[in-house]
Motif scaffolding. Sequence first.
Motif, PDB file in Angstrom:
ATOM      1  N   THR A   8      29.699  48.499  32.015  1.00 52.18           N
ATOM      2  CA  THR A   8      30.855  49.328  31.704  1.00 52.18           C
ATOM      3  C   THR A   8      31.868  49.222  32.844  1.00 52.18           C
ATOM      4  N   TYR A   9      33.137  49.287  32.478  1.00 47.36           N
ATOM      5  CA  TYR A   9      34.189  49.166  33.486  1.00 47.36           C
ATOM      6  C   TYR A   9      35.472  49.806  32.980  1.00 47.36           C
ATOM      7  N   MET A  10      36.394  50.090  33.888  1.00 53.03           N
ATOM      8  CA  MET A  10      37.705  50.614  33.537  1.00 53.03           C
ATOM      9  C   MET A  10      38.706  49.457  33.556  1.00 53.03           C
ATOM     10  N   GLN A  19      30.793  45.568  28.109  1.00 52.21           N
ATOM     11  CA  GLN A  19      30.525  44.159  27.836  1.00 52.21           C
ATOM     12  C   GLN A  19      29.013  43.998  27.786  1.00 52.21           C
ATOM     13  N   LEU A  20      28.535  43.149  26.880  1.00 54.85           N
ATOM     14  CA  LEU A  20      27.131  42.766  26.867  1.00 54.85           C
ATOM     15  C   LEU A  20      27.034  41.432  27.586  1.00 54.85           C
ATOM     16  N   VAL A  28      28.684  38.046  26.080  1.00 51.85           N
ATOM     17  CA  VAL A  28      28.408  37.635  24.709  1.00 51.85           C
ATOM     18  C   VAL A  28      28.969  38.607  23.676  1.00 51.85           C
ATOM     19  N   ALA A  29      29.381  39.791  24.103  1.00 52.20           N
ATOM     20  CA  ALA A  29      30.018  40.776  23.214  1.00 52.20           C
ATOM     21  C   ALA A  29      30.789  41.766  24.068  1.00 52.20           C
ATOM     22  N   SER A  39      31.398  58.622  29.553  1.00 55.93           N
ATOM     23  CA  SER A  39      30.356  59.068  28.618  1.00 55.93           C
ATOM     24  C   SER A  39      30.603  58.512  27.214  1.00 55.93           C
ATOM     25  N   ALA A  40      31.850  58.432  26.790  1.00 54.35           N
ATOM     26  CA  ALA A  40      32.171  57.904  25.460  1.00 54.35           C
ATOM     27  C   ALA A  40      31.842  56.421  25.359  1.00 54.35           C
ATOM     28  N   VAL A  41      32.143  55.647  26.387  1.00 54.96           N
ATOM     29  CA  VAL A  41      31.851  54.214  26.335  1.00 54.96           C
ATOM     30  C   VAL A  41      30.349  53.969  26.405  1.00 54.96           C
ATOM     31  N   ARG A  42      29.625  54.787  27.156  1.00 57.05           N
ATOM     32  CA  ARG A  42      28.167  54.649  27.205  1.00 57.05           C
ATOM     33  C   ARG A  42      27.539  54.986  25.856  1.00 57.05           C
TER      34      ARG A  42
END
Length: 58
Positions: A8-10, A19-20, A28-29, A39-42
């Motif tokens: 996760t990043y800003m 990003q995966l 890859v994604a 919290s929302a991105v997680r």
Amino acid sequence: MNVYNFHTYMDAKSEWRWQLVAPNGRVVADSGEGYSSLSAVREAAQRVKDNAATATID
């Protein structure tokens, strides 16, 4: 160990993204959209992780 990782990043617009990342370091994604909080991105990454095993391939 071959482990995929959600990173996760800003971004430049101050939105959170995920990003995966494959074991070789390649992305890859990605989230495709920004989120207003960490919290929302997680939560979004967790939904992808939870549902990927049941996804079908067209």
